[in-house]
Design a protein around this motif. Structure first.
Motif, PDB file in Angstrom:
ATOM      1  N   LEU A   6       0.827  -1.206   0.000  1.00  0.00           N
ATOM      2  CA  LEU A   6       0.000   0.000   0.000  1.00  0.00           C
ATOM      3  C   LEU A   6       0.860   1.254   0.000  1.00  0.00           C
ATOM      4  O   LEU A   6       0.534   2.244  -0.668  1.00  0.00           O
ATOM      5  CB  LEU A   6      -0.939  -0.005   1.212  1.00  0.00           C
ATOM      6  N   GLN A   7       1.957   1.233   0.737  1.00  0.00           N
ATOM      7  CA  GLN A   7       2.866   2.376   0.743  1.00  0.00           C
ATOM      8  C   GLN A   7       3.457   2.608  -0.637  1.00  0.00           C
ATOM      9  O   GLN A   7       3.580   3.751  -1.090  1.00  0.00           O
ATOM     10  CB  GLN A   7       3.972   2.161   1.772  1.00  0.00           C
ATOM     11  N   ALA A   8       3.820   1.523  -1.310  1.00  0.00           N
ATOM     12  CA  ALA A   8       4.351   1.646  -2.666  1.00  0.00           C
ATOM     13  C   ALA A   8       3.285   2.185  -3.614  1.00  0.00           C
ATOM     14  O   ALA A   8       3.574   3.040  -4.475  1.00  0.00           O
ATOM     15  CB  ALA A   8       4.849   0.289  -3.157  1.00  0.00           C
ATOM     16  N   PHE A   9       2.063   1.711  -3.458  1.00  0.00           N
ATOM     17  CA  PHE A   9       0.954   2.181  -4.293  1.00  0.00           C
ATOM     18  C   PHE A   9       0.757   3.689  -4.125  1.00  0.00           C
ATOM     19  O   PHE A   9       0.623   4.433  -5.108  1.00  0.00           O
ATOM     20  CB  PHE A   9      -0.319   1.426  -3.915  1.00  0.00           C
ATOM     21  N   LEU A  10       0.745   4.168  -2.875  1.00  0.00           N
ATOM     22  CA  LEU A  10       0.553   5.600  -2.629  1.00  0.00           C
ATOM     23  C   LEU A  10       1.717   6.418  -3.174  1.00  0.00           C
ATOM     24  O   LEU A  10       1.518   7.515  -3.707  1.00  0.00           O
ATOM     25  CB  LEU A  10       0.388   5.860  -1.130  1.00  0.00           C
ATOM     26  N   ALA A  11       2.923   5.906  -3.025  1.00  0.00           N
ATOM     27  CA  ALA A  11       4.098   6.634  -3.510  1.00  0.00           C
ATOM     28  C   ALA A  11       4.041   6.800  -5.027  1.00  0.00           C
ATOM     29  O   ALA A  11       4.330   7.874  -5.558  1.00  0.00           O
ATOM     30  CB  ALA A  11       5.374   5.910  -3.093  1.00  0.00           C
ATOM     31  N   ALA A  22      10.394   4.970  -5.980  1.00  0.00           N
ATOM     32  CA  ALA A  22      11.508   4.168  -5.456  1.00  0.00           C
ATOM     33  C   ALA A  22      12.471   5.039  -4.661  1.00  0.00           C
ATOM     34  O   ALA A  22      12.929   4.646  -3.579  1.00  0.00           O
ATOM     35  CB  ALA A  22      12.235   3.482  -6.612  1.00  0.00           C
ATOM     36  N   GLU A  23      12.772   6.227  -5.173  1.00  0.00           N
ATOM     37  CA  GLU A  23      13.653   7.148  -4.440  1.00  0.00           C
ATOM     38  C   GLU A  23      13.030   7.547  -3.112  1.00  0.00           C
ATOM     39  O   GLU A  23      13.716   7.606  -2.081  1.00  0.00           O
ATOM     40  CB  GLU A  23      13.912   8.395  -5.291  1.00  0.00           C
ATOM     41  N   GLN A  24      11.739   7.837  -3.129  1.00  0.00           N
ATOM     42  CA  GLN A  24      11.033   8.250  -1.921  1.00  0.00           C
ATOM     43  C   GLN A  24      11.043   7.156  -0.862  1.00  0.00           C
ATOM     44  O   GLN A  24      11.189   7.434   0.340  1.00  0.00           O
ATOM     45  CB  GLN A  24       9.598   8.637  -2.281  1.00  0.00           C
ATOM     46  N   LEU A  25      10.924   5.897  -1.297  1.00  0.00           N
ATOM     47  CA  LEU A  25      10.852   4.765  -0.364  1.00  0.00           C
ATOM     48  C   LEU A  25      12.215   4.130  -0.091  1.00  0.00           C
ATOM     49  O   LEU A  25      12.309   3.165   0.675  1.00  0.00           O
ATOM     50  CB  LEU A  25       9.904   3.702  -0.922  1.00  0.00           C
ATOM     51  N   HIS A  26      13.260   4.667  -0.750  1.00  0.00           N
ATOM     52  CA  HIS A  26      14.615   4.125  -0.602  1.00  0.00           C
ATOM     53  C   HIS A  26      14.659   2.652  -1.025  1.00  0.00           C
ATOM     54  O   HIS A  26      15.228   1.794  -0.355  1.00  0.00           O
ATOM     55  CB  HIS A  26      15.123   4.280   0.837  1.00  0.00           C
ATOM     56  N   LEU A  27      14.003   2.391  -2.170  1.00  0.00           N
ATOM     57  CA  LEU A  27      13.982   1.048  -2.742  1.00  0.00           C
ATOM     58  C   LEU A  27      14.461   1.114  -4.187  1.00  0.00           C
ATOM     59  O   LEU A  27      14.619   2.193  -4.761  1.00  0.00           O
ATOM     60  CB  LEU A  27      12.546   0.489  -2.718  1.00  0.00           C
ATOM     61  N   THR A  28      14.689  -0.049  -4.767  1.00  0.00           N
ATOM     62  CA  THR A  28      14.976  -0.089  -6.198  1.00  0.00           C
ATOM     63  C   THR A  28      13.649  -0.041  -6.956  1.00  0.00           C
ATOM     64  O   THR A  28      12.591  -0.394  -6.408  1.00  0.00           O
ATOM     65  CB  THR A  28      15.724  -1.362  -6.580  1.00  0.00           C
ATOM     66  N   SER A  33       7.975  -2.080  -8.320  1.00  0.00           N
ATOM     67  CA  SER A  33       7.133  -2.746  -9.325  1.00  0.00           C
ATOM     68  C   SER A  33       6.604  -4.080  -8.795  1.00  0.00           C
ATOM     69  O   SER A  33       5.441  -4.437  -9.037  1.00  0.00           O
ATOM     70  CB  SER A  33       7.928  -2.976 -10.611  1.00  0.00           C
ATOM     71  N   LYS A  34       7.435  -4.782  -8.065  1.00  0.00           N
ATOM     72  CA  LYS A  34       7.020  -6.077  -7.499  1.00  0.00           C
ATOM     73  C   LYS A  34       5.899  -5.887  -6.476  1.00  0.00           C
ATOM     74  O   LYS A  34       4.940  -6.648  -6.453  1.00  0.00           O
ATOM     75  CB  LYS A  34       8.220  -6.777  -6.865  1.00  0.00           C
ATOM     76  N   ARG A  35       6.044  -4.841  -5.640  1.00  0.00           N
ATOM     77  CA  ARG A  35       5.009  -4.607  -4.628  1.00  0.00           C
ATOM     78  C   ARG A  35       3.686  -4.213  -5.280  1.00  0.00           C
ATOM     79  O   ARG A  35       2.610  -4.615  -4.805  1.00  0.00           O
ATOM     80  CB  ARG A  35       5.475  -3.516  -3.654  1.00  0.00           C
ATOM     81  N   ILE A  36       3.760  -3.433  -6.349  1.00  0.00           N
ATOM     82  CA  ILE A  36       2.533  -3.061  -7.057  1.00  0.00           C
ATOM     83  C   ILE A  36       1.907  -4.291  -7.702  1.00  0.00           C
ATOM     84  O   ILE A  36       0.684  -4.476  -7.686  1.00  0.00           O
ATOM     85  CB  ILE A  36       2.817  -1.985  -8.120  1.00  0.00           C
ATOM     86  N   ALA A  37       2.748  -5.171  -8.254  1.00  0.00           N
ATOM     87  CA  ALA A  37       2.248  -6.405  -8.878  1.00  0.00           C
ATOM     88  C   ALA A  37       1.549  -7.279  -7.850  1.00  0.00           C
ATOM     89  O   ALA A  37       0.502  -7.886  -8.136  1.00  0.00           O
ATOM     90  CB  ALA A  37       3.408  -7.156  -9.529  1.00  0.00           C
TER      91      ALA A  37
END
Length: 304
Positions: A6-11, A22-28, A33-37
């Motif tokens: 959900l955090q990835a979706f909102l970002a 990805a930059e905002q969440l400090h992820l690649t 993309s995997k979390r959204i999938a």
């Protein structure tokens, strides 16, 4: 649904970009993309349209967006409520403020707070007052110390702390500086440099002029008052700025205070929190400190 998805979706929804999310969440980017999938698989719906470099919400994504925010706020509230049981003043505190208040009002308050509560991780965000309002409404910000709106949202607890008196100023060699007493009509015959049209301060100014049937010609606008002071000093136009902020320039003669035939223009400054949010112990301690300052300022305004 897991909170990370959900955090990835909102970002992604807020930035309209997988890379910026990805930059905002400090992820690649692949991790986002995997979390959204995963979330799309769980909801059995496509949440984003990806056309070229443009990312936009689908109809399903638009339906999920407010609910995702609500879910994350509820999870955060639950964590805070459980954490408050210990009585410790620790953890993180997200506090937003405008640049002007952050520079001219908050330093002694923040200094005393971090000294007394070294275990708190203070996430200080400098935002326009309007953005900070929305951040509190969305549950992203616990406390905002900002310019107050004339008609605040009823979901917000709004507490005035200071009155910011504004004064009309222009460069010392500006044509207006050579006049005696000025009418608002005469003032509006000259170009102005003012905050952006959507700011609470600009709306306050426009309302004052509209009462006289007047409109102002704004040649330059920015939400940074320090920049407006520079532009006024350079002669780009007259401006309306806090007295406390321009006192030194007026004393030094680089700015002239204009004698305008109008009642004082004042804007209220204060703090706001969401009425339905469970505040952390760290936030409660900050509010106590802000209330102490409010009492010393001898403002007897009722809470709205």
């Amino acid at each position: 649904m897991d909170t990370q998805s959900l955090q990835a979706f909102l970002a992604v929804a807020d930035t309209s970009s997988f890379s910026r999310a990805a930059e905002q969440l400090h992820l690649t980017q692949p991790a986002v993309s995997k979390r959204i999938a995963v979330l799309e698989n769980q909801t059995r719906a496509r949440l984003f349209d990806r056309i070229g470099r443009r990312v936009s919400l689908t109809e399903a994504g638009q339906v999920l967006l407010p609910r995702a925010r609500q879910i994350l706020v509820m999870v955060d509230d639950s964590r805070r409520a459980l954490g408050n049981l210990t009585g410790d003043v620790s953890g993180s505190l997200t506090l937003a403020t405008s640049h002007h208040i952050g520079l001219h009002r908050l330093p002694p308050i923040l200094g005393a707070y971090v000294k007394h509560h070294p275990e708190v991780r203070l996430d200080l965000r400098f935002l326009d007052s309007e953005q900070a309002y929305q951040g509190v409404l969305d549950g992203e910000i616990e406390i905002a110390v900002v310019t107050l709106a004339a008609e605040p949202d009823p979901q917000l607890q709004v507490v005035p702390m200071w009155i910011d008196r504004l004064c009309f100023v222009a460069a010392r060699d500006h044509e207006l500086a050579r006049h005696g007493r000025l009418s608002l009509a005469t003032l509006c015959e000259h170009n102005a440099v003012l905050p952006g049209p959507l700011t609470f301060t600009r709306q306050l100014i426009q309302a004052r002029l509209a009462d006289r049937g007047l409109r102002v010609s704004v040649t330059q606008s920015t939400n940074y008052l320090e920049t407006l002071k520079m532009m006024a000093t350079a002669g780009l136009g007259w401006s309306l700025l806090p007295e406390q902020m321009v006192a030194q320039e007026i004393a030094a003669g680089t700015l002239a205070r204009l004698d305008v035939d109008a009642s004082p223009v004042e804007r209220p400054l204060g703090y706001l929190v969401h009425r339905d949010r469970t505040l952390s112990n760290a936030a409660r301690s900050m509010l106590a400190r802000l209330d102490e300052v409010r009492e010393k300022a001898a403002l007897s305004w009722p809470e709205r």
